[in-house]
Write an enzyme that holds these catalytic residues in place. Structure first.
Site, PDB file in Angstrom:
ATOM      1  N   ILE A 332       3.130   8.094   1.200  1.00  0.00           N
ATOM      2  CA  ILE A 332       1.990   7.109   1.378  1.00  0.00           C
ATOM      3  C   ILE A 332       0.728   7.608   2.095  1.00  0.00           C
ATOM      4  CG2 ILE A 332       2.332   5.886   3.532  1.00  0.00           C
ATOM      5  CD1 ILE A 332       2.380   3.399   1.673  1.00  0.00           C
ATOM      6  N   ASP A 333       0.895   8.636   2.846  1.00  0.00           N
ATOM      7  CA  ASP A 333      -0.173   9.055   3.706  1.00  0.00           C
ATOM      8  C   ASP A 333      -1.074  10.067   2.816  1.00  0.00           C
ATOM      9  OD1 ASP A 333       0.686   7.602   5.789  1.00  0.00           O
ATOM     10  OD2 ASP A 333       1.522   9.304   7.012  1.00  0.00           O
ATOM     11  N   GLY A 377      -0.984   6.337   8.619  1.00  0.00           N
ATOM     12  CA  GLY A 377      -1.839   7.865   8.792  1.00  0.00           C
ATOM     13  C   GLY A 377      -1.167   8.384  10.030  1.00  0.00           C
ATOM     14  N   GLU A 432      -2.708   5.108  12.400  1.00  0.00           N
ATOM     15  CA  GLU A 432      -1.705   5.007  13.277  1.00  0.00           C
ATOM     16  C   GLU A 432      -1.618   6.458  14.240  1.00  0.00           C
ATOM     17  OE1 GLU A 432       2.458   5.039  11.992  1.00  0.00           O
ATOM     18  OE2 GLU A 432       1.469   5.987  10.092  1.00  0.00           O
ATOM     19  N   TYR A 482       4.164  -2.645   6.752  1.00  0.00           N
ATOM     20  CA  TYR A 482       5.101  -2.920   6.132  1.00  0.00           C
ATOM     21  C   TYR A 482       4.748  -3.701   4.678  1.00  0.00           C
ATOM     22  CZ  TYR A 482       7.564  -0.951   9.773  1.00  0.00           C
ATOM     23  OH  TYR A 482       8.097   0.058  10.994  1.00  0.00           O
ATOM     24  N   ARG A 485       3.360  -0.649   2.283  1.00  0.00           N
ATOM     25  CA  ARG A 485       4.470   0.261   1.573  1.00  0.00           C
ATOM     26  C   ARG A 485       5.590  -0.451   0.823  1.00  0.00           C
ATOM     27  NH1 ARG A 485       8.178   2.939   6.301  1.00  0.00           N
ATOM     28  NH2 ARG A 485       9.942   1.583   6.062  1.00  0.00           N
TER      29      ARG A 485
END
Length: 575
Positions: A332-333, A377, A432, A482, A485
């Site tokens: 996802i990053d 991230g 993050e 959450y 994702r």
């Protein structure tokens, strides 16, 4: 004079309208090598015109004959064009896959007979049309399309797109630094020759790491494409790599996957197979692969999962086993090297924008309101960067790749104060992984080996309350991690996942192993795993994308406070 210039321009425009004469006016480089006349008069190429002009049968003042353009007869659609290699003017200049991007093949170590694809002419699936779109093994894709990319890497090797390590054996460090070195990768797609009998194949699919939008989409397309080839034995491994070993109990048994089972799973987020971080010993996983007698293993995951897939593949090669291991990059990053993007990233940006806009509404609805949003991230700030730019609501964006000093007139706190003074509200986005140099490392790792991070966004919330207390800020903290994702894909990612799933199956049937599939420079390619997992891909703080964001949100380059600046700033704030 001006009248003469106007007359000359009129003549040039008239020449353009006469078709081929435009090339004489503006030159061939303006039109390219294949320019055609738009007039009804037949045209001749420059080469033909020169040959007519120099012919002895046509003296001065004699018009050369007009060449009639004859349209060649087209071969039937999909029919191969017979042409000797020596006949092609480009044969000697045809590019080849760069050594660093050569994909391992099972045929290099095993004697696998070449079979005709069921989609080829004469095959049972030929009517589906895939046989007209085969890709040759020597088809390749240019990765670094622009010359400046290669030259910028000389002085900034950590810049985005400068993924090669100069210490690698295959990198020519002695070449001229001004010389542009093309990098070519193998083009993805179906091959006319395959190396596995589809009806006898056994395949398994496993999803590893954290959740990401698109997992079910990829699983679905893998199953559908395998069935189209004729594979009927398809297993879904439960809960990541550990599912190969921990298979006791009904809930841990591999799932038999069919097109009916996966028909609507793409409408939901998550993974129908479940997922987990880490896993069992590589040798235990390989034992299970051999016990299941798998021909194909598809690993859907990020950097860590691809490292695991590579270890499995190498162990299988050591044991002289014929399983093809193919990865599908999921993170996802968006932090996998060389790829334009990974699946789920664009969906994550869409969902992050919703959180940012909610924070902006909260901030604008209060005097000196601060909307503080923490986004995913860990090592790369792509989600924060793209969401901040797309939302049009952000004033401050902090990512792991930049320094985030808090003190002094050049620090984050002073900038937030200036924004509040000007607008009476401020929206702050924090990846993050940002600010870990300030908080310090905990020294702990998760099951995947990633360092456990401290929450810099929550730390900032307390700092804003303390250091901006004179402004009495109203802070709203939002963490949509959450929610981001776990959602289903948007349209763009859904298409991407489908194409990745198809090309992964094509790679396995082509006998490739230890490879992954992805989008590079706008084209789908096969890449060996090692160059992708050298390190995490990062936002280049000196690159154009970050520069565009800073310009859009008016964010300065934060710098450490010099001696005396912090005290001066404190007195100024008190006033």
């Amino acid at each position: 004079g001006e009248s003469a210039s106007a007359a000359r321009l009129t003549r040039q425009i008239a020449a353009c309208a006469r078709g081929s004469a435009a090339e004489k006016v503006f030159g061939p480089r303006f039109f390219g090598s294949g320019a055609r006349s738009t007039s009804s008069t037949p045209t001749r190429s420059r080469a033909r015109a020169r040959s007519f002009a120099g012919a002895s049968t046509h003296g001065k003042g004699v018009s050369p004959p007009v060449a009639t353009r004859v349209r060649p007869t087209r071969a039937p659609r999909g029919a191969p064009v017979a042409r000797a290699a020596s006949e092609s003017p480009y044969a000697s200049k045809r590019p080849k896959v760069s050594p660093e991007f050569e994909c391992p093949r099972l045929t290099a170590t095993r004697d696998l007979p070449a079979l005709t694809s069921p989609f080829a002419e004469g095959g049972e699936k030929h009517g589906y049309g895939l046989g007209q779109k085969f890709v040759a093994d020597d088809d390749c894709v240019l990765l670094n399309a622009l010359r400046y990319e290669a030259l910028e890497c000389e002085g900034n090797p950590n810049a985005e797109g400068c993924e090669l390590n100069l210490d690698d054996d295959f990198v020519d460090v002695d070449r001229d630094p001004d010389e542009w070195r093309a990098q070519w990768a193998m083009r993805a797609g179906p091959r006319e020759k395959i190396y596995f009998e589809p009806s006898k194949c056994k395949a398994a699919i496993v999803t590893c790491g954290g959740l990401c939008p698109g997992l079910n989409d990829v699983i679905r397309q893998l199953v559908i494409t395998l069935e189209e080839y004729g594979v009927s034995d398809i297993k879904g491994i439960k809960y990541g790599f550990r599912g190969f070993v921990e298979r006791t109990g009904e809930l841990r048994e591999p799932i038999n996957l069919t097109s009916a089972v996966v028909d609507t799973i793409h409408l939901n987020g998550g993974s129908i197979l479940g997922s987990s971080r880490g896993g069992s010993d590589v040798n235990e996983i390989v034992d299970a692969v051999q016990e299941m007698d798998l021909d194909f293993l598809f690993v859907i995951g990020g950097n860590g999962s691809h490292a695991g897939a590579l270890a499995i593949d190498r162990t299988l090669r050591t044991r002289d086993y014929k399983t093809a291991v193919v990865g599908i990059p999921k993170t996802i990053d968006n932090d996998i090297l060389l790829l334009d993007r990974t699946f789920g990233f664009q969906t994550a940006v869409d969902e992050a924008i919703k959180a940012i806009r909610s924070a902006a509404i909260e901030a604008r609805s209060a005097r000196n309101g601060i909307g503080l949003v923490r986004l995913m991230g860990r090592q790369s700030g792509f989600i924060a960067t793209h969401a901040a730019l797309a939302s049009g609501e952000v004033d401050v964006c902090l990512i792991p790749e930049i320094d985030t000093p808090l003190d002094g007139p050049g620090g984050v706190i002073a900038h937030v104060r200036r924004v509040l003074t000007k607008k009476e509200h401020c929206v702050v986005v924090v990846a993050e992984g940002a600010g870990q140099d300030i908080l310090g490392a905990l020294g702990e790792t998760d099951a995947s080996g990633n360092p456990v991070l401290q929450n810099f966004a929550k730390f900032l919330r307390e700092e804003f309350k303390t250091r901006l207390g004179d402004l009495d800020p109203d802070i709203k903290y939002i963490d949509p991690t959450y929610m981001v994702r776990a959602r289903q894909t948007n349209a763009s990612d859904a298409i991407y996942c489908s194409i990745l799933g198809q090309n992964a199956v094509h790679a396995a049937f082509a006998g490739l192993t230890g490879v992954t599939v992805g989008l590079c420079n706008g084209h789908y390619v096969y890449l060996p795993v090692p160059p992708l997992i050298k390190r995490a891909r990062e936002v280049d703080p000196n690159g154009r994308m970050w520069e565009r964001l800073r310009l859009a949100i008016n964010q300065p380059v934060y710098r450490e406070a010099k001696a005396g600046e912090e005290a001066g700033e404190t007195k100024k704030s008190a006033r």
